[in-house]
Scaffold this motif. Structure first.
Motif, mmCIF file in Angstrom:
data_model
loop_
_atom_site.group_PDB
_atom_site.id
_atom_site.type_symbol
_atom_site.label_atom_id
_atom_site.label_comp_id
_atom_site.label_asym_id
_atom_site.label_seq_id
_atom_site.Cartn_x
_atom_site.Cartn_y
_atom_site.Cartn_z
ATOM 1 N N CYS A 43 -62.249 39.436 4.923
ATOM 2 C CA CYS A 43 -62.052 39.712 3.497
ATOM 3 C C CYS A 43 -62.473 38.518 2.649
ATOM 4 O O CYS A 43 -62.183 37.376 2.975
ATOM 5 N N TYR A 90 -61.566 37.887 -0.458
ATOM 6 C CA TYR A 90 -60.687 37.517 -1.566
ATOM 7 C C TYR A 90 -59.778 36.332 -1.226
ATOM 8 O O TYR A 90 -60.116 35.202 -1.500
ATOM 9 N N CYS A 91 -58.619 36.590 -0.644
ATOM 10 C CA CYS A 91 -57.676 35.473 -0.536
ATOM 11 C C CYS A 91 -57.756 34.786 0.815
ATOM 12 O O CYS A 91 -58.510 35.170 1.708
ATOM 13 N N GLY A 134 -57.423 35.766 5.062
ATOM 14 C CA GLY A 134 -58.577 35.950 5.946
ATOM 15 C C GLY A 134 -58.453 37.164 6.842
ATOM 16 O O GLY A 134 -58.727 37.108 8.045
ATOM 17 N N CYS A 135 -58.055 38.299 6.262
ATOM 18 C CA CYS A 135 -57.878 39.520 7.046
ATOM 19 C C CYS A 135 -59.211 39.991 7.637
ATOM 20 O O CYS A 135 -60.252 39.893 6.986
ATOM 21 N N LEU A 193 -54.940 45.932 5.290
ATOM 22 C CA LEU A 193 -55.568 45.267 4.151
ATOM 23 C C LEU A 193 -54.651 45.507 2.964
ATOM 24 O O LEU A 193 -53.986 46.541 2.887
ATOM 25 N N CYS A 194 -54.627 44.588 2.039
ATOM 26 C CA CYS A 194 -53.816 44.793 0.842
ATOM 27 C C CYS A 194 -54.645 45.586 -0.168
ATOM 28 O O CYS A 194 -55.807 45.883 0.073
ATOM 29 N N LYS A 222 -56.217 44.789 -2.695
ATOM 30 C CA LYS A 222 -57.497 44.161 -3.044
ATOM 31 C C LYS A 222 -58.516 44.409 -1.937
ATOM 32 O O LYS A 222 -59.606 44.911 -2.176
ATOM 33 N N GLY A 223 -58.130 44.046 -0.719
ATOM 34 C CA GLY A 223 -59.055 44.185 0.400
ATOM 35 C C GLY A 223 -59.446 45.637 0.616
ATOM 36 O O GLY A 223 -60.610 45.954 0.885
ATOM 37 N N VAL A 251 -50.843 40.467 2.946
ATOM 38 C CA VAL A 251 -50.870 40.717 4.392
ATOM 39 C C VAL A 251 -50.284 39.516 5.143
ATOM 40 O O VAL A 251 -49.545 39.681 6.123
#
Ligand code: SF4
Lengths: 197, 820
Positions: A52, A54-55, A58-59, A93-94, A96-97, B39
């Motif tokens: 990912c 975004y944040c 690191g998903c 994933l959240c 966003k992801g 997450v």
């Protein structure tokens, strides 16, 4: 590295599974009927592993795209899901992801270089060569005019303080490494990234 | 980050996401990870389920983290040092510290110079005209061999333990209640919960983010948290540590690679202008042990430095030209940070500026100043996947960006770049894991990768310098460039370059060959200072070895069942997952408790579930300290000269504070705000007072949005479509504002308009006998993108930064609110 269908459960099918499309697998997999609509959507998908953007959690992400890599077809990402193997995100994933496809395909994505001339209120499309030639000319003119070899105390400083550079905290390490290698060797000190903002 | 390195030795998250589940207590402070790192936050919930861990949330607002916390308290923004300083005082006075850990692994016994002192808010050596300190007294007393003097009885009045005790004795529980606005009963209950982790086999982990960094005293807040974890013996252990939850996906990587004004890759530092002599430059940074036998790993600085110079300049870098030392630009200012740079730009001193995937008009403090500054440039280059606000700072968007294009002479180039889905490479998560990813599709239209844009510019400059000559072209013309496609260097080649390789055959001390010429290095232990190795970033050595790309590894096995997946991706340094993990064992090498086993001494070497962050054959009997980057081998309560404002963290008020003076030093006007902060006169003139702007404001972000990117993505824009501000019920009542009304929020620097969300989540606080209302302002939305366009939040924020990092004070400033 791009794999054709790499879902963990399919690895059980052995080496043959690696090369088969998910459509073919439906014949092997139990509960095929219930899963069929989803499998159908992903038929022939190429699955690419990514992280990912975004944040900093690191998903793990799987990007599903169409297209076989041949000259006449373009890969087109049409589905994103969490990577179930990832030890931190385990397939989640959240919001966003999970919505990242709309970033990849945002109507705000830029597709060609443009310039806004001084005083103008419009963009004008230009070629890459024109853009890079003009920018490099500006850089060289400014660097040659304002490069400091020595400071006021006579110390050798070899720096260029009249141009600055902000680097992005979403680029790869490899991009960042190369960016640093170039920017610093031009003598730039006004160099920063989001780490301090 | 800047508070962690002076305490522990490295400026990075100590533990990792999955490890949070090993905690017995989680303190979320200066961050709201349920919202910002959703997450990752699942591992907090896992700790609650698995260990019956408790979660404490301390935040100005009732947040998503607070909603699932076992204990939730609200604090006035910017007062965290008071809360944590009070906690230090409480732990020391009630003797609830992890004694064996504190004695063996921290600096409590070391003796500080007699000249050192602290009087009414200022440390010794203050120069009020320059807002700086002469730090010469902020040091130890040394014996004739150059080692620090110590008193293991901790009775010496100037040992660190006694000085710290004295320093925090002023941080009483009443002071905490008065300054932070938390009722003392709640303070006491939280402190009691935290003190329970002082036992050897229980750990608290701290999670923080920008709520600690974005203050004028941000680095010192972080340091205070790090000190608490030393007192409790929680650092180095599973489920412990101080976890800096970084914002962007690769902010850790860009920091590691030194893309900051004063750094080189791997946390090496550029020379200052006075450092004309190469040997002196190395000597100052090759820090030698200050206690006998300690590791002090920076002593190998020259190996890291020379290997970088070989990676950059190849054969041009030789011993007899000091490895091209003269080619490096040299610093006069400590930092050429963005506040400094935009101040100079505003004064017309910059000609050009590049923004690579960065949107300063939206991200930097005081948007109106940023916009005026950009208008003074001759050229601006924006490289971005998206049509961001910065690239159109010159375009009129009505009230949202009220400018006259015809008056702005800046030539602006907007270059389309790839996004993450369209390139190969690695990014580093908060936990220092370098994870590789692959390109899934080509970019839209003519968009190009950043590396090819940078290469295109470099090659043009090289051609012009060859043809025309010009200012000091040597480093530009001699840059190594052995890429198979010079116009578009590949991620693999670049990764191998920063990993490093042998330039000649290299041997160990017994003349056994370690690496043949051209081979990739296994780790930074192979680096040489004689030019026989090259390495673009020494801490990344080991990421891509002769065994292949370690960052692409995907073995998620967890053999010890404690979330240590050493075969997944690769972490710096040397794939160690928990920093300082030698401290997870007692001085005798046995684990502190069965639940906290991580690495231990097996009689011959250090082994366990993690890679030891320690020389693996150094027996416990040698007594080497676990903080191997520190010159004393131990964690620092006493920060020495490493911080700008003093060796012990002290509370100073935000530059815009809702109260008058600093309650800790009511009679010293020099100690109201950070005495060492750098404030430009023009920016100071743009500070407001509580008279005009009575409410304390703080900024934050939302789960559904990422900065100013996702307002370009439809799904996110549907979920959170429009700019809002959060106002507590009692303030809303006072001002006659109802949910859904439009309000104007203004600071000395400008105003924004947004929809009011009237909420129970923000409550008024009682501070020094006065009621203080706080206002919450999300940072998202701007005048571009698919979401409803809105004002940029940074129209409101002040241009003042932390004295160490210059990170702007986005979390504490003053506003007024009116219904419109
Ligand atoms: S999916 Fe959400 S939590 Fe995971 S990395 Fe992306 S933004 Fe962060």
């Amino acid at each position: 590295m791009t794999l054709q269908v790499t879902r963990r459960q399919f690895f059980k099918l052995g080496a043959a599974g690696m090369a088969t499309s998910s459509m073919a697998m439906m014949g092997f997999a139990p509960d095929a009927a219930q899963a069929s609509i989803r499998h159908f959507k992903l038929t022939g998908a190429k699955i690419t592993r990514n992280i990912c953007t975004y944040c900093s959690v690191g998903c793990g992400m799987l990007l599903y795209s169409r297209g076989d890599g041949s000259i006449n077809s373009t890969d087109d990402i049409y589905h994103v899901e969490g990577d179930p193997d990832h030890p931190v995100s385990r397939g989640s994933l959240c919001p966003k992801g999970a919505g990242v496809l709309d970033f990849i395909k945002s109507e705000s994505r830029l597709s060609h270089p443009e310039v806004r001339e001084p005083g103008s209120s419009e963009w004008k499309r230009i070629s890459w060569d024109d853009a890079l030639d003009r920018i490099a000319r500006h850089m060289k003119d400014d660097r040659d005019a304002n490069f400091e070899t020595h400071d006021e105390n006579g110390n050798l400083v070899n720096r260029w303080l009249s141009t600055g550079f902000l680097a992005a905290s979403a680029t790869t390490n490899e991009t960042a490494y190369l960016t640093h290698k170039i920017v610093r060797n031009l003598g730039i000190l006004s160099f920063d990234n989001q780490a301090r903002v | 980050m800047a508070g962690l390195a002076p305490t522990y030795g490295r400026g990075a998250m100590t533990n990792h996401w999955v490890d949070i589940s090993n905690a017995n207590l989680v303190l979320s402070m200066g961050g709201n990870s349920a919202e910002a790192h959703p997450v990752g936050f699942r591992w907090v919930m896992e700790a609650k389920e698995k260990n019956n861990a408790k979660l404490i949330s301390i935040d100005p607002r009732y947040t998503r983290t607070g909603a699932v916390a076992d204990y939730e308290v609200n604090i006035r923004t910017g007062t965290d040092i008071v809360f944590l300083g009070g906690l230090i005082n409480f732990l020391l006075e009630t003797d609830q510290i992890q004694h064996e850990y504190v004695r063996a692994y921290t600096d409590v016994s070391l003796i500080v110079k007699e000249e050192f002192g602290f009087h009414d808010g200022l440390f010794t050596g203050y120069n009020p005209d320059e807002n700086t300190y002469d730090k010469s007294s902020w040091s130890y007393e040394f014996d004739d061999q150059g080692y620090v003097k110590r008193d293991d009885t901790l009775q010496h009045p100037r040992c660190v333990y006694q000085l710290m005790r004295q320093h925090y004795s002023r941080y009483t529980i009443d002071m905490v209640e008065n300054v932070c606005g938390i009722p003392s009963q709640n303070v006491q209950e939280v402190w009691n919960m935290i003190a329970e982790t002082a036992v050897p086999d229980k750990t608290m982990t701290i999670l923080y983010a920008l709520g600690w960094t974005q203050h004028s005293i941000g680095a010192q807040i972080i340091r205070t948290g790090a000190m608490v974890q030393l007192l409790l013996g929680n650092t180095g252990l599973p489920g412990g540590g101080v976890n800096a939850l970084r914002g962007h996906s690769n902010i850790q990587g860009l920091t590691d690679l030194g893309l900051l004004s004063n750094l080189l890759p791997g946390y090496m530092r550029l020379p200052s202008a006075e450092e004309q002599d190469y040997q002196g430059y190395i000597k100052k940074r090759a820090k030698q042990p200050l206690l006998p036998g300690e590791v002090s790993y920076w002593k190998f600085y020259e190996r890291f430095h020379v290997s970088l110079m070989k990676a950059w300049y190849g054969d041009a870098a030789q011993a007899d030209n000091n490895w091209c030392y003269d080619w490096l630009p040299k610093l006069t200012e400590p930092l050429y940070d963005v506040i400094y740079t935009f101040e100079r730009m505003h004064k017309g001193k910059l000609t050009g500026y590049f923004c690579q995937g960065f949107n300063p008009l939206a991200s930097f403090p005081d948007k109106n100043k940023t916009s005026e500054a950009l208008a003074k440039l001759k050229y601006l280059v924006v490289m971005d996947p998206l049509a961001v606000e910065t690239a159109e700072f010159w375009k009129n968007y009505g009230e949202l960006n009220d400018v006259d294009s015809s008056q702005i002479q800046t030539e602006v180039f907007r270059l389309p770049t790839t996004c993450f889905a369209e390139d190969d490479g690695s990014i580093v998560n908060s936990a220092r894991w370098l994870q590789w990813h692959w390109k899934a599709a080509p970019p839209p239209g003519e968009a190009r990768p950043d590396v090819s844009i940078m290469a295109g510019l470099l090659h043009r400059l090289q051609r012009m310098y060859r043809e025309e000559g010009g200012a000091f072209p040597d480093p530009i013309l001699n840059l190594t460039w052995q890429y198979s496609n010079p116009e578009d260097p590949g991620a693999e080649e670049l990764a191998m370059e920063y990993n490093g390789r042998a330039l000649t055959d290299i041997y160990d001390s017994n003349r056994n060959i370690r690496r043949r010429k051209g081979e990739l290095l296994d780790d930074f232990g192979m680096l040489q200072a004689d030019g026989s190795t090259s390495c673009g970033c020494w801490i990344y050595a080991g990421a891509w070895t002769e065994d292949g790309n370690q960052m692409a590894r995907r073995d998620n096995a967890d053999p010890f069942g404690i979330g240590m997946t050493l075969g997944w991706a690769w972490a710096w340094p040397m794939n160690r997952r928990i920093l300082y993990n030698r401290a997870a064992a007692r001085p005798d090498g046995t684990p502190w408790g069965p639940e906290k086993r991580l690495v231990w001494w097996n009689g011959h070497r250090w082994v366990g579930a993690d890679i030891p962050d320690f020389p693996d054959a150094s027996p416990p009997s040698a007594g080497v300290g676990p903080f191997i980057m520190n010159q004393e081998g131990v964690g620092h309560f006493f920060g020495g000269s490493m911080m700008m404002e003093g060796p012990f963290p002290e509370h100073y008020e935000p530059f815009e504070s809702p109260i008058v003076g600093n309650p800790l030093h009511p009679n010293n006007p020099q100690a109201v705000n950070n005495p060492a902060a750098r404030v430009f006169p023009d920016d100071r003139a743009r500070f407001g007072t509580a008279k005009e702007f009575p409410y304390a404001a703080t900024t934050y972000r939302l789960t559904e949005h990422f900065h100013f990117w996702t307002t370009h993505a439809k799904l996110n824009s549907i979920m959170q479509p429009q700019k809002f501000v959060e106002i507590g019920e009692s303030l809303a009542n006072e001002l006659g504002i109802k949910e859904g009304n439009k309000v104007r929020v203004s600071s000395k620097r400008g105003y924004i308009e947004a929809v009011a969300v009237v909420t129970k989540r923000i409550k008024p606080l009682q501070i020094t006998g006065q009621t203080v209302h706080q206002v919450g302002i999300p940072i998202h939305w701007g005048f571009k993108g698919v979401a409803k366009h809105g004002f940029l939040t940074n129209t409101l924020t002040p241009a003042v930064g932390d004295a160490n990092t210059q990170t702007p004070e986005f979390k504490s400033f003053l506003v007024n609110v009116e219904k419109i």
